[in-house]
Design a protein around this motif. Structure first.
Motif, mmCIF file in Angstrom:
data_model
loop_
_atom_site.group_PDB
_atom_site.id
_atom_site.type_symbol
_atom_site.label_atom_id
_atom_site.label_comp_id
_atom_site.label_asym_id
_atom_site.label_seq_id
_atom_site.Cartn_x
_atom_site.Cartn_y
_atom_site.Cartn_z
ATOM 1 N N VAL A 1 0.876 -1.178 0.000
ATOM 2 C CA VAL A 1 0.000 0.000 0.000
ATOM 3 C C VAL A 1 0.911 1.225 0.000
ATOM 4 C CG1 VAL A 1 -1.793 1.192 1.305
ATOM 5 C CG2 VAL A 1 -1.744 -1.310 1.258
ATOM 6 N N ILE A 2 0.706 2.110 -0.993
ATOM 7 C CA ILE A 2 1.633 3.237 -1.134
ATOM 8 C C ILE A 2 0.924 4.533 -0.706
ATOM 9 C CG2 ILE A 2 3.076 4.503 -2.793
ATOM 10 C CD1 ILE A 2 2.848 1.656 -4.375
ATOM 11 N N ILE A 3 1.483 5.133 0.334
ATOM 12 C CA ILE A 3 0.857 6.319 0.954
ATOM 13 C C ILE A 3 1.637 7.558 0.519
ATOM 14 C CG2 ILE A 3 0.234 7.382 3.182
ATOM 15 C CD1 ILE A 3 -0.982 4.622 3.110
ATOM 16 N N PRO A 4 0.947 8.582 0.000
ATOM 17 C CA PRO A 4 1.664 9.801 -0.389
ATOM 18 C C PRO A 4 2.068 10.604 0.857
ATOM 19 C CG PRO A 4 -0.691 10.073 -0.763
ATOM 20 C CD PRO A 4 -0.494 8.663 -0.274
ATOM 21 N N PRO A 5 3.013 11.535 0.730
ATOM 22 C CA PRO A 5 3.411 12.347 1.893
ATOM 23 C C PRO A 5 2.311 13.339 2.264
ATOM 24 C CG PRO A 5 4.508 13.131 -0.090
ATOM 25 C CD PRO A 5 3.736 11.899 -0.496
ATOM 26 N N GLY A 6 2.501 13.995 3.403
ATOM 27 C CA GLY A 6 1.588 15.099 3.788
ATOM 28 C C GLY A 6 0.404 14.654 4.625
ATOM 29 N N GLN A 7 0.474 13.517 5.319
ATOM 30 C CA GLN A 7 -0.646 13.068 6.162
ATOM 31 C C GLN A 7 -0.466 13.644 7.576
ATOM 32 O OE1 GLN A 7 -2.851 11.579 4.354
ATOM 33 N NE2 GLN A 7 -1.422 11.410 2.628
ATOM 34 N N ARG A 8 -1.587 14.140 8.143
ATOM 35 C CA ARG A 8 -1.555 14.720 9.501
ATOM 36 C C ARG A 8 -1.836 13.643 10.540
ATOM 37 N NH1 ARG A 8 -5.453 16.961 11.159
ATOM 38 N NH2 ARG A 8 -6.677 16.929 9.233
ATOM 39 N N ARG A 9 -1.152 13.700 11.660
ATOM 40 C CA ARG A 9 -1.444 12.758 12.755
ATOM 41 C C ARG A 9 -2.906 12.941 13.212
ATOM 42 N NH1 ARG A 9 2.074 10.277 16.239
ATOM 43 N NH2 ARG A 9 3.760 11.659 15.614
ATOM 44 N N GLU A 10 -3.617 11.871 13.444
ATOM 45 C CA GLU A 10 -5.022 11.854 13.937
ATOM 46 C C GLU A 10 -6.038 12.315 12.902
ATOM 47 O OE1 GLU A 10 -5.460 13.612 17.840
ATOM 48 O OE2 GLU A 10 -4.402 11.930 18.750
ATOM 49 N N GLN A 11 -5.615 12.461 11.648
ATOM 50 C CA GLN A 11 -6.612 12.838 10.636
ATOM 51 C C GLN A 11 -7.581 11.672 10.441
ATOM 52 O OE1 GLN A 11 -4.260 13.507 7.105
ATOM 53 N NE2 GLN A 11 -4.268 11.338 6.550
ATOM 54 N N ASN A 12 -8.843 12.020 10.161
ATOM 55 C CA ASN A 12 -9.905 11.040 9.878
ATOM 56 C C ASN A 12 -10.128 10.048 11.018
ATOM 57 O OD1 ASN A 12 -10.147 12.224 7.299
ATOM 58 N ND2 ASN A 12 -8.394 11.013 6.613
ATOM 59 N N VAL A 13 -9.825 10.511 12.217
ATOM 60 C CA VAL A 13 -10.011 9.647 13.387
ATOM 61 C C VAL A 13 -11.007 10.321 14.318
ATOM 62 C CG1 VAL A 13 -8.833 8.932 15.513
ATOM 63 C CG2 VAL A 13 -7.756 8.533 13.288
ATOM 64 N N ARG A 14 -11.966 9.523 14.831
ATOM 65 C CA ARG A 14 -12.897 10.041 15.847
ATOM 66 C C ARG A 14 -12.448 9.458 17.185
ATOM 67 N NH1 ARG A 14 -18.089 9.078 11.928
ATOM 68 N NH2 ARG A 14 -17.757 6.890 12.449
ATOM 69 N N LEU A 15 -12.129 10.370 18.114
ATOM 70 C CA LEU A 15 -11.576 9.906 19.390
ATOM 71 C C LEU A 15 -12.687 9.527 20.369
ATOM 72 C CD1 LEU A 15 -8.760 12.578 19.769
ATOM 73 C CD2 LEU A 15 -8.523 10.183 19.024
ATOM 74 N N ALA A 16 -12.438 8.513 21.178
ATOM 75 C CA ALA A 16 -13.399 8.093 22.205
ATOM 76 C C ALA A 16 -13.758 9.299 23.067
ATOM 77 C CB ALA A 16 -12.781 6.993 23.056
ATOM 78 N N GLY A 17 -15.051 9.508 23.305
ATOM 79 C CA GLY A 17 -15.487 10.588 24.194
ATOM 80 C C GLY A 17 -15.426 11.968 23.585
#
Ligand code: AMP
Ligand code: MG
Length: 425
Positions: free
Chosen positions: A135-151
């Motif tokens: 799986v090839i991921i391009p650069p420029g991804q933010r930490r916690e993007q597209n994540v829904r955190l508990a609570g």
């Protein structure tokens, strides 16, 4: 007997009370009815919550993916250039990934799926290239993007819905999302209703010369029902002291509030006013407004302090005046009795008035208007004849055009304040 304490407001003049002042006096005097019941979620629609709903869980309960994509450990991603990761499986909503995503690995993840351990970032599928197991991921991804955190929506122990809220579909959804099946709501406000006037004829009977059909009881029934009140319809009461006294006694024995129409204007037989005052503590107000100038407000308590009695809203007889005073005073007052907190005024917006209008000095005039949009701008037009008996122009209206006391004229094209009422009762 409850003391209404109107006199402690020494600067108020019952012969010329502004709309805001009258409304505030009422709201300050009233407090919510007591009594509540527990109901299932669906039965709670449009009911008023008596205590905060406290979240017994975190919502969402787990960290999960907000998108369909690839679950990655942000620390694995190269700051510049592509990152190649190995696909080790899939995490579905309701079916977690078996095992762990290790260093240099990724897993396909669906919206709502629980994040596997150590995963902190989701890369949406549209950005990713897949070559076999790689799986090839391009650069420029933010930490916690597209994540829904508990609570992140609601934390365990935090108030999810405050007491005093009238529950709408969104709140029913929140209650259900917490796994709660029943809530406590305040009991409905009981309102007894009758029309006064010797000229009034009930529908279903022939109209004799000089008579009019009693329409107020129907508009009031409609507005009260929409507000969620329990309505006790007592019919038409003739303008005679014995019948009126009997009606007030009966109504005050079974209702929280009594709404009458007719009998409070200057030209009316004085005994209605005398009777209202005799049976309780009632103030007669001349409100600086049109329509709806005369109005009675107070408490009917014929047996003194022994019985609780009922609040009285003595509305004018003219059908449009009934509706205008209901929107301006009775609606907020009944919401307060129902335990709604805070009681919000009708929403107001600025609109361009496309016709000229006039107002008498020193009073607020409520004209019936119809909103429309022109070139992306809200405009309003009066709906025709504005007499206080002309109900057809009320039926065409979706708002009130509010002409303030210091505004005697409005030219075509000028901005006016418009109060929305469609659907609000
Ligand atoms: P009043 O406030 O009693 O002087 O009534 C003012 C006007 O409203 C009169 O023309 C009445 O006939 C009319 N009116 C009073 N009550 C009703 C009613 N329940 N339905 C329709 N018109 C009414
Ligand atoms: Mg009358």
């Amino acid at each position: 007997m409850t003391s209404l304490n109107f006199t402690c407001l020494d600067d108020y003049d019952p012969n010329s009370l502004s709309v805001e002042r009258a409304r505030q006096l009422m709201l300050d005097t009233l407090s919510p009815v007591s009594g509540h019941e527990r109901v299932f979620v669906r039965q709670a629609l449009d009911r008023v919550l008596v205590e905060d709903v406290i979240s017994p869980v975190d919502v969402p309960a787990h960290d999960n993916s907000a998108m369909d994509g690839w679950a990655v450990r942000h620390e694995d991603l190269a700051p510049t250039g592509e990152t190649r990761l190995k696909n080790i499986g899939t995490a579905f909503a309701g079916r977690a990934l078996e095992g762990k995503v290790g260093a240099g690995e990724t897993a396909r993840i669906m919206t709502g799926a629980v994040l596997p351990p150590d995963i902190d970032t989701v890369v949406i599928q549209e950005l990713v290239r897949v070559e076999g197991d790689t799986v090839i991921i391009p650069p420029g991804q933010r930490r916690e993007q597209n994540v829904r955190l508990a609570g992140e929506d609601l934390r365990t122990g935090s108030p999810a819905i405050p007491a005093g809220k009238k529950l709408r579909p969104a709140e029913l959804g929140i209650i259900a999302s917490l796994g709660i099946a029943e809530v406590s709501v305040r009991r409905r406000v009981r309102v007894a209703l009758f029309s006064t006037g010797d000229e009034l004829c009930s529908i279903g009977t022939p109209l004799y010369p000089g008579e009019v059909y009693d329409s107020n009881r129907y508009t009031l029934w409609g507005m009260l029902t929409r507000l969620g009140c329990e309505v006790i319809d007592m019919g038409v009461v003739k303008d005679n002291p014995a019948s009126l006294e009997a009606a007030f006694r009966e109504a005050s024995g079974c209702a929280d509030a009594i709404i009458t129409s007719g009998g409070v204007s200057v030209g009316e037989a004085d005994f209605i006013k005398q009777l209202m005052q005799q049976l309780g503590e009632v103030a007669f107000w001349k409100i600086a407004m049109k329509p709806g100038r005369p109005m009675a407000f107070g408490r009917i308590q014929p047996d003194g302090a022994e019985k609780p009695g009922a609040w009285l809203f003595g509305l004018p007889g003219n059908p449009v005046a009934v509706m205008v005073t209901f929107y301006q005073f009775v609606r907020p007052a009944l919401l307060k009795l129902a335990g709604v907190s805070p009681v919000a005024p009708l929403p107001t917006l600025s609109a361009r008035c496309v016709e000229p209008m006039k107002n008498g000095k020193g009073r607020t005039e409520f004209q019936r208007g119809m909103l429309f949009q022109e070139n992306g701008e809200w405009c309003v037009r009066p709906t025709g004849m504005q007499g206080s008996g002309i109900l057809s122009s009320m039926a065409k209206a979706d708002c009130f055009i509010v002409l303030e006391p210091d505004r005697e004229k409005v030219g075509a094209g000028e901005t006016v304040q418009v109060q929305l009422m469609n659907g609000l009762v």
